[in-house]
Design an enzyme around this catalytic site. Structure first.
Site, mmCIF file in Angstrom:
data_model
loop_
_atom_site.group_PDB
_atom_site.id
_atom_site.type_symbol
_atom_site.label_atom_id
_atom_site.label_comp_id
_atom_site.label_asym_id
_atom_site.label_seq_id
_atom_site.Cartn_x
_atom_site.Cartn_y
_atom_site.Cartn_z
ATOM 1 C CB CYS A 1 -0.800 0.067 1.392
ATOM 2 S SG CYS A 1 -1.723 -1.614 1.411
ATOM 3 C CG ASN B 1 3.975 -0.054 1.780
ATOM 4 O OD1 ASN B 1 3.359 -0.699 0.903
ATOM 5 N ND2 ASN B 1 5.068 0.670 1.531
ATOM 6 N N GLY B 2 3.228 -3.310 2.969
ATOM 7 C CA GLY B 2 4.079 -4.328 3.038
ATOM 8 C C GLY B 2 3.424 -5.595 3.417
#
Length: 628
Positions: A2, A76-77
């Site tokens: 993201c 994010n990830g």
């Protein structure tokens, strides 16, 4: 996978309009999360999120809260061991609303505080607003696969996945950092923690960050600490690499959306595909790209691997419209990056996204398993020569090397000039010389700063050699690998892969950068991983067992675009008008006369100035975009 952004004020309420600022920041990185956005708003914090839905598509929306909504996260990830952590947290009383990895990080932070990062296996950048402590906690994965930019402006802490998110804030006035430009022309990238903008930083890999009334605190939580301790036989080492890499690939196959692989034709991506084929069978999808010239294409080798493992293979020969493509790519990089392999990475990501949402890649094998024979082999030769030659003779050899002919018309074997010149310095200085494209004197001339002083006090030299010296003493190749892991990998290849893949809303996972694979590789002495005649020796032994016959013998081609030939040939007139003309943006920061001399010498074949000219062209396009 993201995009994240946000504002936080540890000292009190945010200024009016904070929500609108984060909405604009989020909009600047919408390409990272095409499946939706979300916001959390508090008097002291606003968090923004763009979602690329991979796991628990129905319930994994962000920002996400804990049970009593005292903590909120944007992430994010991917966390590959979240299934292992979940029962540990449930046994301690935590209750989950979703099956996604995001919630595991949040409950893990509640339970373990900053120490949660030690338990996470994956690629990540996240920020947690802790409403109980009125603090912001953030962290970045060990190797630096996921980005995190931050700055403080008007007393407000800003963060985002990419630099363009921060530029949306009216609280901050972007100002180019002249020192960053010197580093950019030396290396081709801006060395962390700096960015192209003054006062904006990158959170370094393997670090966490806390913002509180006491200020901004950063701390390292991981490093490679064990070197050269594994003296097992080749068979035992290859068996361990095999098992560890297989587990790393398996951990990266969780997805509720289509999943495939980049296939370059090299042994790293070939090995990754071989393990994927075991797990996925006839569901395996692979994608490859190459240019029309044979020296810049591995399509034939990739096709051999794809046929061997019966993948659904999608090869593409690319003939880019350089003018249009350069503007598009530079806009997605966020800050200047002179690595021409961003071009094929852009295209392979675009091609893959037509078939899958997640792709595994072979990135990371060179830095841990001694794959850069064009740098590591000469570095080993230099180390051996230093042990044999007395100091005065080494200095004499260095003087000979300084006068050695460097014409690009000479055979590649005549790199002897650089090898001899490196003997005059210590191994750390030789590593610096090999890593940099332009030396300080050339860079300063290009920037119109005069010749300047020597290396002493040069911040780029100090940062690079400090990383080299932190490696294991007495093993120059292992020290170079360690420095690459700290300097080159997170600032160039991983930046390129993240920005080019996320530009298309594609998640890329890297099994060879699994922490356990990396730590295993550094326990193996470099002499076992590389000889003067063969790079990546142990991976090649593994490849003999798993890949089509002969593939493991192929030389490393790289993934670069023929930008030097483009600038000297079909795009020379455009380059001259745009970069060297009176209306150029770069004319304000470089000596155009010096750049023109380089262009003329490049065109007539006197010198290969492809790198410097390409770096200048990328910077020109970036400056034009930044002025808008």
């Amino acid at each position: 996978m993201c995009g994240i952004s946000g504002l936080f004020n540890a000292d009190g309420p945010l200024p009016p309009g904070a929500r609108a600022i984060v909405e604009a920041m989020n909009g600047a990185i919408a390409h990272r999360g095409p499946d939706g956005d979300g916001f959390f708003e508090h008097e002291q914090a606003v968090l923004g999120h763009r979602r690329l839905a991979i796991i628990d598509i129905a319930r994994g929306h962000q920002p996400m809260a804990n049970e009593d909504e005292s903590c909120w996260i944007v992430f994010n990830g991917e966390i590959y061991n979240h299934h292992d952590l979940r029962p540990i947290l449930e046994a301690k009383g935590h209750r989950f609303r979703t099956s996604c990895d995001t919630e595991v990080i949040l409950h893990g932070y509640e339970e373990f505080g900053a120490a949660i990062v030690d338990r996470l296996e994956g690629m990540f950048a996240f920020a947690i607003f802790d409403g109980r402590r009125r603090e912001l906690f953030a962290a970045r994965d060990r190797l630096g696969k996921k980005p995190f930019f931050y700055t403080t402006a008007a007393g407000v802490f800003h963060f985002g996945s990419e630099l363009p998110a921060l530029t949306q804030s009216p609280l901050w006035s972007p100002e180019i950092d002249a020192a960053a430009l010197e580093g950019y022309f030396s290396l081709g990238y801006v060395l962390a923690p700096a960015t192209i903008y003054r006062g904006v930083q990158k959170l370094e890999p393997g670090h966490w960050l806390r913002v509180s009334k006491a200020g901004v605190e950063t701390r390292s939580y991981w490093d490679v600490t064990e070197f050269n301790t594994d003296d097992r036989s080749d068979d035992a080492l290859v068996a361990d690499i095999d098992a560890t890499l297989r587990a790393a690939v398996q951990a990266r196959l969780e997805s509720e959306v289509p999943l495939g692989a980049f296939l370059s034709g090299g042994i790293d991506s070939g090995l990754v595909v071989s393990y994927m084929a075991e797990a996925l069978g006839d569901r395996l999808v692979t994608t490859s790209v190459g240019f029309g010239t044979a020296q810049h294409s591995e399509l034939a080798a990739a096709a051999l691997v794809a046929e061997h493992f019966h993948s659904h293979h999608y090869p593409t020969t690319i003939e880019p419209n350089l003018d249009q493509m350069l503007t598009t790519i530079v806009s997605r990089l966020g800050e200047p990056l002179a690595d021409s392999s961003a071009i094929p990475t852009w295209y392979v990501s675009k091609a893959a996204r037509e078939h899958v949402t997640v792709a595994l890649s072979g990135d990371g094998g060179d830095e841990s398993f001694a794959g850069y024979d064009f740098r590591y082999v000469p570095h080993a030769m230099e180390g051996a020569a230093r042990r044999l030659l007395p100091g005065p003779l080494s200095r004499w050899a260095g003087g000979v090397g300084a006068r050695w002919p460097r014409s690009p018309k000479l055979p590649k074997a005549l790199r002897a000039g650089t090898l001899l010149e490196n003997l005059a310095g210590d191994p750390a200085s030789a590593y610096y010389a090999d890593l940099t494209f332009l030396k300080p004197r050339d860079t300063r001339r290009l920037l119109g700063l005069g010749d300047g002083a020597g290396l002493d006090g040069n911040p780029i030299y100090e940062a690079i050699t400090a990383a080299y010296r932190r490696g294991p003493a007495g093993d120059p190749v292992q020290q170079a690998e360690y420095a690459d892991l700290k300097i080159y990998l997170p600032n160039d290849p991983l930046v390129k892969v993240d920005r080019m893949s996320m530009a298309h809303g594609l998640e890329v996972r890297c099994p060879l950068l699994d922490r356990r694979v990396v730590e295993l590789a550094f326990r193996i002495p470099s002499a076992r991983k590389q000889t003067w005649r063969e790079s990546k020796r142990l991976l090649r032994l593994l490849a003999r067992r798993r890949l089509p016959a002969g593939l493991w013998q192929l030389p490393k081609r790289g993934f670069h675009a023929p930008v030097g030939a483009w600038i000297a040939g079909p795009h020379a007139a455009v380059f001259r008008d745009e970069v060297l003309g009176g209306g150029s943006a770069i004319g304000a920061v470089v000596d155009v006369n010096d750049l023109t001399r380089r262009f003329d010498e490049h065109r007539d074949g006197t010198r290969d100035e492809g790198y410097a000219l390409w770096a200048a062209w990328v910077l020109e396009r970036w400056l034009r975009a930044a002025r808008r």
